[in-house]
Enzyme design. Structure first.
Site, PDB file in Angstrom:
ATOM      1  N   VAL A 158      16.234   4.367   1.496  1.00  0.00           N
ATOM      2  CA  VAL A 158      15.128   4.944   0.741  1.00  0.00           C
ATOM      3  C   VAL A 158      14.237   5.818   1.637  1.00  0.00           C
ATOM      4  O   VAL A 158      13.931   5.438   2.777  1.00  0.00           O
ATOM      5  CB  VAL A 158      14.262   3.805   0.129  1.00  0.00           C
ATOM      6  N   TYR A 201      15.364  -5.237  14.252  1.00  0.00           N
ATOM      7  CA  TYR A 201      15.262  -5.148  12.786  1.00  0.00           C
ATOM      8  C   TYR A 201      16.471  -5.847  12.152  1.00  0.00           C
ATOM      9  O   TYR A 201      16.335  -6.650  11.218  1.00  0.00           O
ATOM     10  CB  TYR A 201      15.202  -3.672  12.384  1.00  0.00           C
ATOM     11  N   ASN A 231       7.776  -7.972   1.099  1.00  0.00           N
ATOM     12  CA  ASN A 231       8.240  -6.595   1.300  1.00  0.00           C
ATOM     13  C   ASN A 231       7.841  -6.030   2.665  1.00  0.00           C
ATOM     14  O   ASN A 231       8.533  -5.189   3.216  1.00  0.00           O
ATOM     15  CB  ASN A 231       7.654  -5.745   0.163  1.00  0.00           C
ATOM     16  N   ASN A 250       0.804  -1.242   0.000  1.00  0.00           N
ATOM     17  CA  ASN A 250       0.000   0.000   0.000  1.00  0.00           C
ATOM     18  C   ASN A 250       0.825   1.273   0.000  1.00  0.00           C
ATOM     19  O   ASN A 250       0.282   2.342  -0.270  1.00  0.00           O
ATOM     20  CB  ASN A 250      -0.974   0.001   1.188  1.00  0.00           C
ATOM     21  N   LYS A 251       2.101   1.192   0.319  1.00  0.00           N
ATOM     22  CA  LYS A 251       2.894   2.433   0.344  1.00  0.00           C
ATOM     23  C   LYS A 251       4.380   2.112   0.172  1.00  0.00           C
ATOM     24  O   LYS A 251       4.770   0.949   0.095  1.00  0.00           O
ATOM     25  CB  LYS A 251       2.655   3.196   1.640  1.00  0.00           C
ATOM     26  N   GLY A 252       5.174   3.177   0.139  1.00  0.00           N
ATOM     27  CA  GLY A 252       6.628   3.036   0.136  1.00  0.00           C
ATOM     28  C   GLY A 252       7.145   2.195  -1.016  1.00  0.00           C
ATOM     29  O   GLY A 252       6.644   2.251  -2.153  1.00  0.00           O
ATOM     30  N   ARG A 304      -2.346  -4.903   4.898  1.00  0.00           N
ATOM     31  CA  ARG A 304      -3.099  -5.372   6.075  1.00  0.00           C
ATOM     32  C   ARG A 304      -4.375  -4.570   6.269  1.00  0.00           C
ATOM     33  O   ARG A 304      -5.328  -5.067   6.844  1.00  0.00           O
ATOM     34  CB  ARG A 304      -2.229  -5.362   7.326  1.00  0.00           C
TER      35      ARG A 304
HETATM   36  N1  LIG Z   1      13.439   2.393   3.356  1.00  0.00           N
HETATM   37  C1  LIG Z   1      14.660   1.891   3.416  1.00  0.00           C
HETATM   38  O1  LIG Z   1      15.676   2.610   3.470  1.00  0.00           O
HETATM   39  C2  LIG Z   1      14.869   0.404   3.456  1.00  0.00           C
HETATM   40  C3  LIG Z   1      16.177  -0.080   3.483  1.00  0.00           C
HETATM   41  C4  LIG Z   1      16.391  -1.448   3.505  1.00  0.00           C
HETATM   42  C5  LIG Z   1      15.302  -2.312   3.482  1.00  0.00           C
HETATM   43  N2  LIG Z   1      14.038  -1.806   3.461  1.00  0.00           N
HETATM   44  C6  LIG Z   1      12.922  -2.760   3.429  1.00  0.00           C
HETATM   45  O2  LIG Z   1      12.003  -2.390   2.415  1.00  0.00           O
HETATM   46  C7  LIG Z   1      10.711  -2.930   2.730  1.00  0.00           C
HETATM   47  C8  LIG Z   1       9.657  -1.869   2.545  1.00  0.00           C
HETATM   48  O3  LIG Z   1       9.866  -0.832   3.501  1.00  0.00           O
HETATM   49  P1  LIG Z   1       9.544   0.691   3.217  1.00  0.00           P
HETATM   50  O4  LIG Z   1      10.822   1.417   3.330  1.00  0.00           O
HETATM   51  O5  LIG Z   1       8.745   0.829   1.993  1.00  0.00           O
HETATM   52  O6  LIG Z   1       8.678   1.038   4.537  1.00  0.00           O
HETATM   53  P2  LIG Z   1       7.195   1.560   4.735  1.00  0.00           P
HETATM   54  O7  LIG Z   1       6.899   2.676   3.807  1.00  0.00           O
HETATM   55  O8  LIG Z   1       7.080   1.785   6.207  1.00  0.00           O
HETATM   56  O9  LIG Z   1       6.286   0.322   4.283  1.00  0.00           O
HETATM   57  C9  LIG Z   1       6.170  -0.845   5.060  1.00  0.00           C
HETATM   58  C10 LIG Z   1       4.994  -1.645   4.543  1.00  0.00           C
HETATM   59  O10 LIG Z   1       4.878  -2.851   5.314  1.00  0.00           O
HETATM   60  C11 LIG Z   1       3.531  -2.978   5.716  1.00  0.00           C
HETATM   61  N3  LIG Z   1       3.368  -3.819   6.894  1.00  0.00           N
HETATM   62  C12 LIG Z   1       3.901  -3.697   8.123  1.00  0.00           C
HETATM   63  N4  LIG Z   1       3.474  -4.677   8.923  1.00  0.00           N
HETATM   64  C13 LIG Z   1       2.644  -5.471   8.183  1.00  0.00           C
HETATM   65  C14 LIG Z   1       1.896  -6.641   8.452  1.00  0.00           C
HETATM   66  N5  LIG Z   1       1.871  -7.208   9.658  1.00  0.00           N
HETATM   67  N6  LIG Z   1       1.191  -7.190   7.435  1.00  0.00           N
HETATM   68  C15 LIG Z   1       1.176  -6.618   6.210  1.00  0.00           C
HETATM   69  N7  LIG Z   1       1.851  -5.488   5.902  1.00  0.00           N
HETATM   70  C16 LIG Z   1       2.580  -4.919   6.896  1.00  0.00           C
HETATM   71  C17 LIG Z   1       3.076  -1.541   5.950  1.00  0.00           C
HETATM   72  O11 LIG Z   1       1.665  -1.455   6.035  1.00  0.00           O
HETATM   73  P3  LIG Z   1       0.908  -0.291   6.862  1.00  0.00           P
HETATM   74  O12 LIG Z   1       0.791   0.892   5.943  1.00  0.00           O
HETATM   75  O13 LIG Z   1      -0.389  -0.921   7.184  1.00  0.00           O
HETATM   76  O14 LIG Z   1       1.731   0.016   8.079  1.00  0.00           O
HETATM   77  C18 LIG Z   1       3.650  -0.896   4.696  1.00  0.00           C
HETATM   78  O15 LIG Z   1       2.839  -1.191   3.594  1.00  0.00           O
HETATM   79  C19 LIG Z   1      10.825  -3.481   4.160  1.00  0.00           C
HETATM   80  O16 LIG Z   1      11.061  -4.866   4.104  1.00  0.00           O
HETATM   81  C20 LIG Z   1      12.070  -2.781   4.690  1.00  0.00           C
HETATM   82  O17 LIG Z   1      12.680  -3.513   5.728  1.00  0.00           O
HETATM   83  C21 LIG Z   1      13.774  -0.479   3.452  1.00  0.00           C
END
Ligand SMILES: NC(=O)c1ccc[n+]([C@@H]2O[C@H](COP(=O)([O-])OP(=O)(O)OC[C@H]3O[C@@H](n4cnc5c(N)ncnc54)[C@H](OP(=O)(O)O)[C@@H]3O)[C@@H](O)[C@H]2O)c1
Length: 305
Positions: A260, A229, A96, A20-22, A43
């Site tokens: 990101v 984490y 993700n 849904n986002k990010g 979710r």
């Molecule tokens: N951003 C970075 O710099 C970075 C770096 C390395 C790795 N990552 C990885 O990239 C992936 C995406 O992260 P992002 O940066 O895009 O973060 P984000 O914008 O916070 O997105 C996280 C997503 O995970 C969902 N989520 C959390 N708990 C959940 C659950 N129990 N069931 C289903 N969905 C759930 C969130 O949904 P809600 O909207 O409902 O909360 C949201 O859609 C993650 O695996 C993160 O560890 C990110």
């Protein structure tokens, strides 16, 4: 909201968690732009349906929403039933969804002005300074980032095996690299993929939480800051390698998107979600017969250490 999609027998089907986002939303957009039919999961029904609408509004018709909370067994089972009935297979699973496992001390402010003039390390330092790590956050971090991811994976395995080219991309992180764990024994066990078992992995995570509660993280050589984490991502990396060995018929890889600007980083970071997602999609769409059991950092194969 399952919608009308026009997938033919040769269309690849992908499911993306946390779509849904990010980065997840962008992964959905980019996969759909490559002609893949995407099941965008989230979710929260409202947030998920809105995300699908956003993508449909830019002309991407082959996107379907399905609810999925990766920590909820009945939600996982419902998704599996849907995929089975609708498609009879799954070609690509992008795990993700994740949380930071921390409490953020700043309101989320996507304006990014406060990062003006900061370099990569300064932003990272700012982020780390602006979180607290209560034990409940650490437990939730492991439940979602490791156990949730694993349970979704196991539930869809038969559907991936029904594909002629089943793939799993676990969105991992540079924070999951083994070098961040200074406990030599733990590092050794997590790299000894021939002998590591699921049970032992669970025991190591239990031990981490025990040490966390005893305020002994540093003394026992666990990573500091975003510790749950980091440990969950290290566990996902190890699990991915085990899975790749168990299932040579699948491609199971880990992808670090880069640093990101999303909610998980409080909008700090050096890449846009679009750029981060590109690094994940590249791994999801590697040519047939490509690598398995590998880690890709920003699109390039790299070491798990
Ligand atoms: N951003 C970075 O710099 C970075 C770096 C390395 C790795 N990552 C990885 O990239 C992936 C995406 O992260 P992002 O940066 O895009 O973060 P984000 O914008 O916070 O997105 C996280 C997503 O995970 C969902 N989520 C959390 N708990 C959940 C659950 N129990 N069931 C289903 N969905 C759930 C969130 O949904 P809600 O909207 O409902 O909360 C949201 O859609 C993650 O695996 C993160 O560890 C990110």
């Amino acid at each position: 909201m399952e919608g009308d999609v026009s997938s033919g027998p040769n269309t690849r089907i992908a499911a993306v968690t946390g779509g849904n986002k990010g980065i997840g939303l962008e992964v959905c957009r980019q996969l759909a732009s490559h002609g893949v039919t995407v099941v965008l999961t989230a979710r929260d029904e409202t947030r998920g349906a809105e995300a699908v609408e956003k993508l449909r509004a830019v002309g991407l018709a082959d996107i379907i929403f399905h609810q999925l909370d990766i920590t909820d067994p009945s939600s996982i089972a419902t998704l599996v039933d849907f995929l089975k009935t609708r498609f009879g297979k799954l070609d690509i699973l992008v795990n993700n969804a994740a949380v930071g496992g921390v409490e953020y001390l700043q309101e989320l402010d996507a304006s990014e002005e406060k990062f003006a003039g900061m370099d990569f390390d300064e932003m990272l330092e700012w982020m780390v300074k602006n979180v607290r790590e209560p034990i409940d956050g650490a437990k939730e971090g492991l439940q979602i980032n490791y156990y949730g991811t694993k349970h979704v994976t196991e539930a869809v395995l038969p559907l991936l095996q029904s594909s002629s080219d089943g793939r799993i991309v676990n969105v991992s992180s540079i924070f999951g690299l083994l070098r961040l764990i200074s406990n030599e024994e733990v590092r050794q066990e997590l790299s000894d993929i021939d002998n590591l078992t699921d049970e032992r992995l669970n025991e190591l995570l239990d031990k981490f939480l025990e040490d966390f509660e005893a305020d002994a993280l540093e003394a026992r050589g666990w990573p500091a800051k975003f510790s749950a984490y980091k440990v969950a991502k290290a566990a996902i990396n190890a699990y991915s390698r085990m899975l790749a060995r168990r299932h040579p018929e699948l491609r199971v890889n880990c992808a670090h998107p880069g640093y990101v600007r999303t909610e998980i980083t409080m909008s700090s970071g050096v890449l846009t979600p679009e750029e981060g997602a590109r690094n994940v999609v590249k791994v999801a769409l590697l040519p047939d017969g490509g690598p398995t059991g590998k880690y890709f950092a920003e699109g390039e194969e790299a070491s798990f250490v």
